[in-house]
Design a protein around this motif. Structure first.
Motif, PDB file in Angstrom:
ATOM      1  N   ARG A 176       0.813  -1.210   0.000  1.00 42.73           N
ATOM      2  CA  ARG A 176       0.000   0.000   0.000  1.00 42.73           C
ATOM      3  C   ARG A 176       0.847   1.259   0.000  1.00 42.73           C
ATOM      4  O   ARG A 176       0.357   2.334  -0.304  1.00 42.73           O
ATOM      5  CB  ARG A 176      -0.954  -0.027   1.191  1.00 42.73           C
ATOM      6  CG  ARG A 176      -2.073  -1.016   0.951  1.00 42.73           C
ATOM      7  CD  ARG A 176      -2.978  -1.152   2.125  1.00 42.73           C
ATOM      8  NE  ARG A 176      -4.148  -1.940   1.771  1.00 42.73           N
ATOM      9  CZ  ARG A 176      -4.991  -2.417   2.650  1.00 42.73           C
ATOM     10  NH1 ARG A 176      -4.795  -2.187   3.923  1.00 42.73           N
ATOM     11  NH2 ARG A 176      -6.037  -3.116   2.273  1.00 42.73           N
ATOM     12  N   GLN A 184      -1.114   3.213  -4.936  1.00 38.32           N
ATOM     13  CA  GLN A 184      -2.190   4.051  -4.426  1.00 38.32           C
ATOM     14  C   GLN A 184      -3.290   4.145  -5.466  1.00 38.32           C
ATOM     15  O   GLN A 184      -3.105   3.760  -6.613  1.00 38.32           O
ATOM     16  CB  GLN A 184      -1.649   5.435  -4.074  1.00 38.32           C
ATOM     17  CG  GLN A 184      -0.949   5.461  -2.731  1.00 38.32           C
ATOM     18  CD  GLN A 184      -1.912   5.183  -1.586  1.00 38.32           C
ATOM     19  OE1 GLN A 184      -2.808   5.961  -1.298  1.00 38.32           O
ATOM     20  NE2 GLN A 184      -1.755   4.040  -0.939  1.00 38.32           N
ATOM     21  N   GLY A 222      -1.989  10.231   4.902  1.00 32.85           N
ATOM     22  CA  GLY A 222      -1.189   9.065   4.509  1.00 32.85           C
ATOM     23  C   GLY A 222       0.213   9.104   5.096  1.00 32.85           C
ATOM     24  O   GLY A 222       0.618   8.183   5.820  1.00 32.85           O
ATOM     25  N   PHE A 260       1.279  10.834   7.535  1.00 34.08           N
ATOM     26  CA  PHE A 260       1.109  10.820   8.988  1.00 34.08           C
ATOM     27  C   PHE A 260       0.947   9.379   9.469  1.00 34.08           C
ATOM     28  O   PHE A 260       1.587   8.948  10.433  1.00 34.08           O
ATOM     29  CB  PHE A 260      -0.109  11.674   9.344  1.00 34.08           C
ATOM     30  CG  PHE A 260      -0.361  11.798  10.819  1.00 34.08           C
ATOM     31  CD1 PHE A 260       0.606  12.293  11.673  1.00 34.08           C
ATOM     32  CD2 PHE A 260      -1.597  11.432  11.338  1.00 34.08           C
ATOM     33  CE1 PHE A 260       0.362  12.414  13.028  1.00 34.08           C
ATOM     34  CE2 PHE A 260      -1.842  11.545  12.689  1.00 34.08           C
ATOM     35  CZ  PHE A 260      -0.863  12.035  13.540  1.00 34.08           C
ATOM     36  N   HIS A 287       2.030   6.878   8.060  1.00 31.38           N
ATOM     37  CA  HIS A 287       3.259   6.130   7.843  1.00 31.38           C
ATOM     38  C   HIS A 287       4.391   6.634   8.718  1.00 31.38           C
ATOM     39  O   HIS A 287       5.555   6.366   8.454  1.00 31.38           O
ATOM     40  CB  HIS A 287       3.665   6.181   6.370  1.00 31.38           C
ATOM     41  CG  HIS A 287       2.933   5.145   5.567  1.00 31.38           C
ATOM     42  ND1 HIS A 287       3.338   3.847   5.488  1.00 31.38           N
ATOM     43  CD2 HIS A 287       1.794   5.225   4.848  1.00 31.38           C
ATOM     44  CE1 HIS A 287       2.509   3.159   4.735  1.00 31.38           C
ATOM     45  NE2 HIS A 287       1.560   3.971   4.339  1.00 31.38           N
ATOM     46  N   ARG A 342      -3.491  13.356  -2.677  1.00 28.01           N
ATOM     47  CA  ARG A 342      -3.586  12.410  -1.568  1.00 28.01           C
ATOM     48  C   ARG A 342      -2.942  11.073  -1.941  1.00 28.01           C
ATOM     49  O   ARG A 342      -2.207  10.470  -1.161  1.00 28.01           O
ATOM     50  CB  ARG A 342      -5.059  12.223  -1.189  1.00 28.01           C
ATOM     51  CG  ARG A 342      -5.299  11.685   0.192  1.00 28.01           C
ATOM     52  CD  ARG A 342      -5.685  10.211   0.229  1.00 28.01           C
ATOM     53  NE  ARG A 342      -6.451   9.813  -0.919  1.00 28.01           N
ATOM     54  CZ  ARG A 342      -7.751   9.880  -0.984  1.00 28.01           C
ATOM     55  NH1 ARG A 342      -8.429  10.328   0.015  1.00 28.01           N
ATOM     56  NH2 ARG A 342      -8.365   9.481  -2.061  1.00 28.01           N
ATOM     57  N   ILE A 390       2.167   9.481  -0.275  1.00 22.71           N
ATOM     58  CA  ILE A 390       3.100   8.545   0.351  1.00 22.71           C
ATOM     59  C   ILE A 390       4.066   7.987  -0.682  1.00 22.71           C
ATOM     60  O   ILE A 390       4.651   6.922  -0.494  1.00 22.71           O
ATOM     61  CB  ILE A 390       2.376   7.415   1.102  1.00 22.71           C
ATOM     62  CG1 ILE A 390       1.332   6.751   0.216  1.00 22.71           C
ATOM     63  CG2 ILE A 390       1.729   7.926   2.356  1.00 22.71           C
ATOM     64  CD1 ILE A 390       0.671   5.572   0.891  1.00 22.71           C
TER      65      ILE A 390
END
Lengths: 346, 313, 303
Positions: free
Chosen positions: A100, A104, A127, A129, A131, A176, A180
């Motif tokens: 993940r 995404q 995201g 955050f 991680h 979004r 990540i």
């Protein structure tokens, strides 16, 4: 599955093998299982690093389920997903969390995919955050990404989803998804709900972002024009099966599967010479609970013969082009179909 | 439809079992067991043991439960430790008296509720609507036992027009004297279903009125009555479901009103049993009313599915 | 902003001002608060409610009388009696004092069970809704059993069998309110869980705890709280009802339901005084009801 390998050399980034998901249908007094919807049935394909693979098909053909299976938002019944040569969830292989981190997704409904109670900056920051980034760092990252998708962070980060337009919201969703730093982004009908002009802007943004962040796209859409514009290769699905896969120009110029031909012929076109008057695809797709035996398309295919009902056509590369694979008895020699081995009906 | 009905009925079985477990567990938690209530504390130990053995209290709890459940299923609710009468017979008398209040109260409350709710919705925003809404809110906020007291104060004490207590001659009301006893408690009991139903009907009708098809019906020049019938058909299932629930509450909630009016119903019986700590009567009454409530709910579900086929999933 | 047309032409908003306005995006709760502030009826009702709560809290400052002090010479005095402006009860206790002191237990028995049920039922419901599958079935089917009891019957059964007293009243009412709160929480959570933004958060590799906190709870808490406030009004009526039956608060403590019960025989002597405690139950219950309605409308919640 040798035929599905790409013209690009090197190992695939994402490799899907016989991915299957059947949904039980229950009913009656004890809610017994009456049948299964074969939403995705033994689907296999490869995605090369840096390419855009378009996935097309009518609604209900399993495009979105495939995406959800890749993200493990839905648990597959069987099949393997390999990322960067390693099996996801397998022993010693990368975990779901790693998957993940690397894949995404952007959903179709721009409004539903943003938390209405959070400012969009927070949604983007969530995201990173989650991680492990600190809150301030995550918000910084969010600001950078909002900027990257063309939304001035000072103006937009503190706004709520209902204060943005559909196009702006979808830009936030792209930000979004990128927050990540994934390597693959699945775009599930990401621009389908937008106005044409807005959709075009978002598409251009997607192309730009792909270059900038060296992304690989899985572009799911029922809009063939958009797929043609964005994709390097295209994968055509029908009732949970892959029926044709190949380079997008090749498939557009020489579609081999009757279903692909019908789909392309049904496309609105500006070129009068390419307009068809004949409806190639009639009727609705059959009930996915009890799909036809053999080739699933045969009930709507003009060229269906006995062999189509008896044997399921395997997905094989065509004789002349290694990276163009088709699942049709007419295309490959020696299948028993009267048109077998020819280039199909003229 | 048959499959749906059967499924609902089958689903009632585990629910009823659950109900019996809860009531049995409560009895186990009750301070002092049945034996200690029957025999004086100074009785010798042999006597106590004898009584406990006779009542089956010496057996493990789950055996007691199974035996108790077996008796319940056969309709044996035990014997009152105060009157020594079978609970079942006391209860059936009392339940009859309660139904005498609950049925007219349900009919009255439902009719008024639907009527007032629809009327308010059709006159949305007018003084009439506000008045109805205020009344409906008051209806659900009123402690109905207090309303009973106020009604008694007005009609029995001040005007001396209606009887304040009891049901007069027992049995099905035939004479005016008997019916007079019904008036105040029935009005009191009907307030809550009236308030609840009218609020729901108002909201439902407003919702339906906001749909476009009603406008097109009007545009087609259909008469108001046709529109009304159409709306009522759409608003009926949920109102019906609510009424089913409310009827259950009437049976249970009558305990307060029956206390106010000294009505010899199941609520009165329950109240008496609580004060005498007559556990068999208490548990028997509670199990019975809960069972009736379960059956009503199933009946309402099935009825609703009959009216609205979409529910049959 | 009220401004004449000439002003609008002359004073364009500075970029700075536009920026500050944009920076403070209008959050959901700000919107709710603004709508609530515009609803004059709800604000008025909330003020009445606050007055009732304050009167209970500040009871000792509102009356010189001891709510427990009896007097054989001053029994059932009518309203307007010198020294006892609301009169006295059947054993000569000052009614006004008992009314304001009574609010303490009545409000406690109204609010506390709902709060307890909110914690237990809300947690169970959110867990059931978010987890789905077997966990959901286990929780929801157990709750179905509690639903088989009409609410007041469950409360009466618990109090009746376990015995009277405040503790059992609160316990009984809490248990009574758990099933509806579980149901509503489960329904709202199930709805939110299937929304794309929760899926997206899940897909971003977030842990469950963080996801619940940032994406689920802030979307489900509003509707659940609104529903809980509407239960308070029922709780107050039921709590007083239990006391009225002699199952709740034990005498001689002042409590509205119990006062109603004690004053019942006095109906033949002084009907107005006998009915007074009921007015307080009614008023408080209605205020909670209207407040809940107002908040629900401001939050635009459909239940």
């Amino acid at each position: 599955m040798s035929g599905a390998s790409s013209r690009l050399s090197g190992p695939p980034l994402l490799s899907v093998r016989r991915l299957t998901k059947h949904f039980p249908v229950r009913g009656g007094i004890f809610k017994r299982t009456h049948g299964v919807v074969q939403a995705v049935d033994a689907v296999s394909f490869d995605v090369q690093p840096g390419e855009t693979l378009g996935i097309v098909g009518e609604s209900g053909c399993g495009k979105s389920t495939t995406a959800r299976l890749l993200m493990r938002l839905t648990e597959p019944d069987s099949g393997e997903v390999m990322f960067d040569g390693e099996q996801i969830g397998g022993r010693g292989g990368p975990s779901l969390r790693t998957l993940r981190r690397n894949i995404q997704m952007v959903f179709q409904d721009s409004y539903a995919s943003l938390n209405p109670r959070l400012p969009v900056g927070m949604s983007v920051a969530y995201g990173p955050f989650a991680h492990g980034l600190r809150r301030a760092e995550a918000l910084d990252r969010a600001a950078t990404l909002l900027e990257a998708v063309g939304l001035e962070p000072a103006l937009y980060a503190d706004r709520y989803p209902h204060e943005l337009s559909g196009g702006q919201r979808q830009r936030v969703n792209v930000a979004r998804a990128l927050a990540i730093e994934p390597r693959v982004v699945i775009l599930d009908e990401a621009v389908s709900a937008l106005d044409k002009s807005v959709a075009a802007q978002v598409l251009n943004l997607l192309v730009e972002l792909k270059e900038r962040f060296r992304l690989t796209y899985l572009f799911i859409s029922h809009d063939l024009g958009v797929v043609r514009y964005l994709s390097d290769r295209v994968l055509v699905m029908y009732l949970g099966k892959v029926v044709e896969v190949g380079p997008v120009a090749e498939v557009w110029e020489h579609p081999r599967h009757p279903y692909t031909r019908a789909l392309l012929a049904a496309m609105p076109t500006m070129d009068p010479s390419r307009r068809t008057t004949e409806a190639l695809l009639t009727g609705d797709p059959p009930n996915p609970i009890n799909p036809p035996s053999g080739c699933r398309f045969r009930t709507r295919c003009r060229f269906a013969e006995d062999v189509c009902a008896r044997h399921e056509p395997p997905l094989q590369s065509s004789a002349d082009l290694r990276d163009h694979a088709i699942a049709c008895h007419m295309v490959h020699a020696g299948t028993g179909h009267s048109l077998a081995g020819t280039s199909g009906p003229a | 439809m048959l499959a749906y009905t059967l499924r609902r009925l089958l689903y009632g079985v585990p629910i009823l079992l659950g109900v019996s477990v809860i009531v049995f567990a409560l009895i186990q938690f009750a301070p002092g067991d049945a034996a200690s209530l029957l025999i004086p504390p100074e009785a010798p130990k042999e006597v106590v043991d004898q009584v406990r053995a006779k009542l089956g209290l010496d057996k493990p709890v789950y055996v007691q439960y199974v035996l108790w459940l077996g008796r319940l299923v056969r309709g044996d609710l035990g014997v009152s430790i105060v009157t020594n009468m079978p609970v079942a017979s006391e209860l059936s008398n009392a339940l009859g008296n309660t139904l005498m209040l609950a049925i007219p109260a349900a009919l009255l409350g439902f009719t008024l509720g639907v009527g007032l709710g629809a009327l308010a919705a059709f006159h949305r925003g007018t003084v009439l609507d506000r008045l109805f809404s205020a009344t409906a809110i008051a209806g659900v906020s009123l402690p109905h036992y207090w309303v009973g007291i106020v009604l008694v104060a007005m009609f029995a004490v001040v005007f001396n027009a209606l009887p304040a207590q009891g049901m007069g001659a027992p049995g099905f009301p035939r004479t005016w004297a008997q019916i007079r006893h019904l008036i105040l408690p029935v009005i009191t009991l009907s307030l809550i279903p009236m308030g609840v139903v009218s609020r729901l009907v108002r909201a439902n009708v407003l919702e339906i009125l906001s749909h476009e098809f009603v406008g097109s019906l009007r545009a087609k020049g259909l008469f108001r009555r046709r529109v009304l019938r159409h709306i009522m058909k759409n608003a009926a299932p949920s109102a019906l479901a609510l009424m089913g629930l409310q009827f259950g509450y009437l049976l249970a909630g009558s305990i307060l009103v029956e206390t106010v009016f000294n009505w010899p119903g199941s609520g009165g019986l329950l109240n008496l049993a609580i004060f005498r700590r007559d556990i068999p009567v208490l548990s028997g009454t509670i199990v019975t009313i809960a069972a009736i409530f379960v059956v009503i709910n199933i009946a309402v579900d099935v009825l609703q599915a009959l009216i609205d086929p979409r529910i049959r999933r | 902003m009220v401004s004449t047309s000439s002003e609008t032409l002359l004073t364009l908003p500075t970029p700075d001002a536009a920026l500050t306005r944009a920076r403070h995006g209008r959050g959901y709760w700000k919107n709710v608060w603004r709508r609530l502030a515009e609803d004059r009826i709800t604000i008025a009702v909330m003020l009445v409610l606050i007055a009732i709560i304050l009167s209970a809290v500040l009871a000792p400052y509102l009356t010189p009388h001891d709510p427990m002090k009896t007097s054989v010479f001053a029994r059932l005095k009518p309203i307007g009696t010198a020294g006892h402006w609301l009169g006295t009860d059947e054993i000569g206790r000052d009614l006004w004092a008992r009314m304001v002191y009574g609010g303490r237990l009545s409000l406690l028995c109204g609010v506390l069970p709902v709060a307890l049920a909110l914690v237990v039922g809300g947690t169970l419901g959110v867990v059931a809704g978010y987890a789905g599958g077997v966990v959901n079935s286990a929780i929801m089917r157990s709750i179905d059993v509690l639903y088989a009891f009409p609410s007041i019957l469950l409360a009466i059964a618990i109090c009746g069998i376990l015995g009277s007293g405040i503790r059992n009243t609160i316990l009984a009412l809490s248990v009574t309110f758990i099933p509806p709160l579980v149901r509503i929480s489960e329904a709202v959570t199930t709805q939110v869980r299937s929304l794309d933004f929760v899926e997206a958060a899940r897909a971003s590799g977030s842990g469950t705890a963080l996801l619940l906190r940032y994406h689920v709870l802030n979307n489900v808490l509003g509707p659940i709280l609104v529903y809980a406030t509407s239960l308070i009004s029922i709780s107050i009526i039921l709590a007083s009802g239990l006391s009225f039956l002699g199952l709740g608060v034990s005498p001689p403590n002042p409590e509205w339901g119990l006062m109603l019960n004690n004053l019942r025989p006095a109906i033949w002597v002084n009907p107005v005084v006998a009915a007074l405690p009921g007015v307080m139950i009614f008023l408080t219950s209605m205020c909670f009801n209207l407040t809940s309605d107002g908040i629900r409308q401001a939050m635009d919640v459909r239940l």
